[in-house]
Design a protein around this motif. Structure first.
Motif, PDB file in Angstrom:
ATOM      1  N   GLN A  11      60.933  47.144  15.583  1.00 54.99           N
ATOM      2  CA  GLN A  11      62.408  47.490  15.547  1.00 54.99           C
ATOM      3  C   GLN A  11      62.242  49.219  15.386  1.00 54.99           C
ATOM      4  O   GLN A  11      63.190  49.853  16.565  1.00 54.99           O
ATOM      5  N   HIS A  12      61.630  49.603  14.790  1.00 50.21           N
ATOM      6  CA  HIS A  12      61.661  51.284  14.790  1.00 50.21           C
ATOM      7  C   HIS A  12      61.130  52.109  16.288  1.00 50.21           C
ATOM      8  O   HIS A  12      60.835  53.307  15.769  1.00 50.21           O
ATOM      9  N   LEU A  47      60.225  44.448  11.803  1.00 46.42           N
ATOM     10  CA  LEU A  47      60.741  46.483  11.440  1.00 46.42           C
ATOM     11  C   LEU A  47      60.309  47.406  12.067  1.00 46.42           C
ATOM     12  O   LEU A  47      60.418  48.061  12.540  1.00 46.42           O
ATOM     13  N   ARG A  57      61.937  48.769   2.096  1.00 40.38           N
ATOM     14  CA  ARG A  57      62.824  48.146   2.660  1.00 40.38           C
ATOM     15  C   ARG A  57      61.894  46.343   2.321  1.00 40.38           C
ATOM     16  O   ARG A  57      62.865  45.575   2.885  1.00 40.38           O
ATOM     17  N   HIS A  81      58.687  40.499   8.011  1.00 41.34           N
ATOM     18  CA  HIS A  81      59.818  41.505   7.631  1.00 41.34           C
ATOM     19  C   HIS A  81      59.377  42.925   8.044  1.00 41.34           C
ATOM     20  O   HIS A  81      60.349  43.202   9.321  1.00 41.34           O
ATOM     21  N   SER A  82      58.201  42.886   7.467  1.00 42.14           N
ATOM     22  CA  SER A  82      57.365  44.417   7.626  1.00 42.14           C
ATOM     23  C   SER A  82      56.764  45.210   8.980  1.00 42.14           C
ATOM     24  O   SER A  82      57.228  45.576   9.952  1.00 42.14           O
TER      25      SER A  82
END
Length: 286
Positions: free
Chosen positions: A174-175, A171, A187, A167-168
């Motif tokens: 994605q960013h 992220l 998050r 997940h990290s």
């Protein structure tokens, strides 16, 4: 005269879809006596089967006087310079998805990060079969199939890693690397210390360093695709000013940005095109 061919392919195996971003075939030919290029890091683990006759790879740690074999494999977190003794370079390869190398190489202690590594290091009993199959393949599609099949039969399906790590990493990608570590830890619901230790253990790089690589790659990709001046782009990617961007570029790639952007980029520019050519490419290896 400069000629080039670069094609991306989807994997033809369902079991490979979770680990392979894309496979590719590349040929570059130039009238010049030597092809020199620099590949910027993208945070992905890559397999590159080099089919050229005389190539040297180098990092800030040094230069290979001679290639260990005709293949390299490495976690792309540092700039890699390539020098072809001749006017032609040819290779077949695969770019793995971020953070998915553990399914291919579950033993963390065996992974060598940040520099090209002979594929024999990871697959001493089967790499010769792969290389022989690729060399004897009659066309581009058969060479791609050989690598695709090789990866399929070496995936460890039952190996898992903590969900918060996946997940990290998603992220951060994605960013485009522009995310603070405090925000990231909140998050994924773990402490920054635990996140850092877990990243180092599983990926061999800290989340902050990985974010820096992704941010740099995204920024350069934007500059190349849009043709905009560096000063007009860097602020949108989290850099304070040109000095900040210059310092990060030099730290990660060991190369000044002026040198990179002023070179022809005969080979590496193809890797910034993230779009597969067409649906026909997917059909061509099934």
């Amino acid at each position: 005269m400069h000629k080039s061919l670069f094609k991306k392919f989807f994997t033809r195996h369902e079991s490979n879809e979770d680990i392979i971003d894309y496979l590719f075939y590349m040929e570059v030919e130039d009238s010049e006596e030597q092809i020199v290029d620099c590949f910027l890091p993208n945070g992905c683990f890559e397999i590159i089967i080099d089919l050229a006759d005389s190539v040297r790879y180098s990092t800030d740690e040094g230069v290979w006087a001679e290639r260990p074999t005709t293949s390299i494999m490495g976690h792309h977190i540092q700039g890699i310079r390539l020098s072809v003794k001749g006017n032609k370079f040819c290779c077949v390869g695969a770019v793995l998805k971020h953070g998915k190398v553990f399914k291919l190489l579950p033993d963390k202690s065996s992974r060598i990060y940040g520099r090209p590594v002979c594929i024999d290091t990871y697959f001493p009993d089967s790499s010769k079969y792969l290389l022989d199959r690729i060399r004897h393949a009659t066309d581009m599609i058969d060479k791609i199939k050989a690598l695709d099949d090789f990866i399929k039969f070496r995936i460890k399906p039952n190996i898992v890693q903590p969900a918060f790590l996946d997940h990290s990493m998603q992220l951060i990608v994605q960013h485009k690397g522009d995310i603070s570590m405090s925000d990231l830890s909140k998050r994924v619901r773990c402490s920054t210390r635990h996140l850092r230790r877990s990243f180092l253990l599983h990926f061999g790089i800290s989340p902050k360093s990985f974010s820096s690589v992704i941010r740099l790659h995204s920024t350069v990709q934007h500059i190349i695709k849009t043709g905009k001046p560096i000063a007009d782009v860097i602020s949108d990617h989290g850099y304070f000013d040109r000095a900040h961007f210059y310092k990060e570029f030099l730290r990660i790639t060991n190369l000044p940005p002026s040198v990179y952007f002023n070179q022809p980029r005969k080979i590496s520019r193809f890797f910034f095109n993230q779009t597969l050519p067409s649906a026909l490419v997917k059909q061509s290896i099934i």
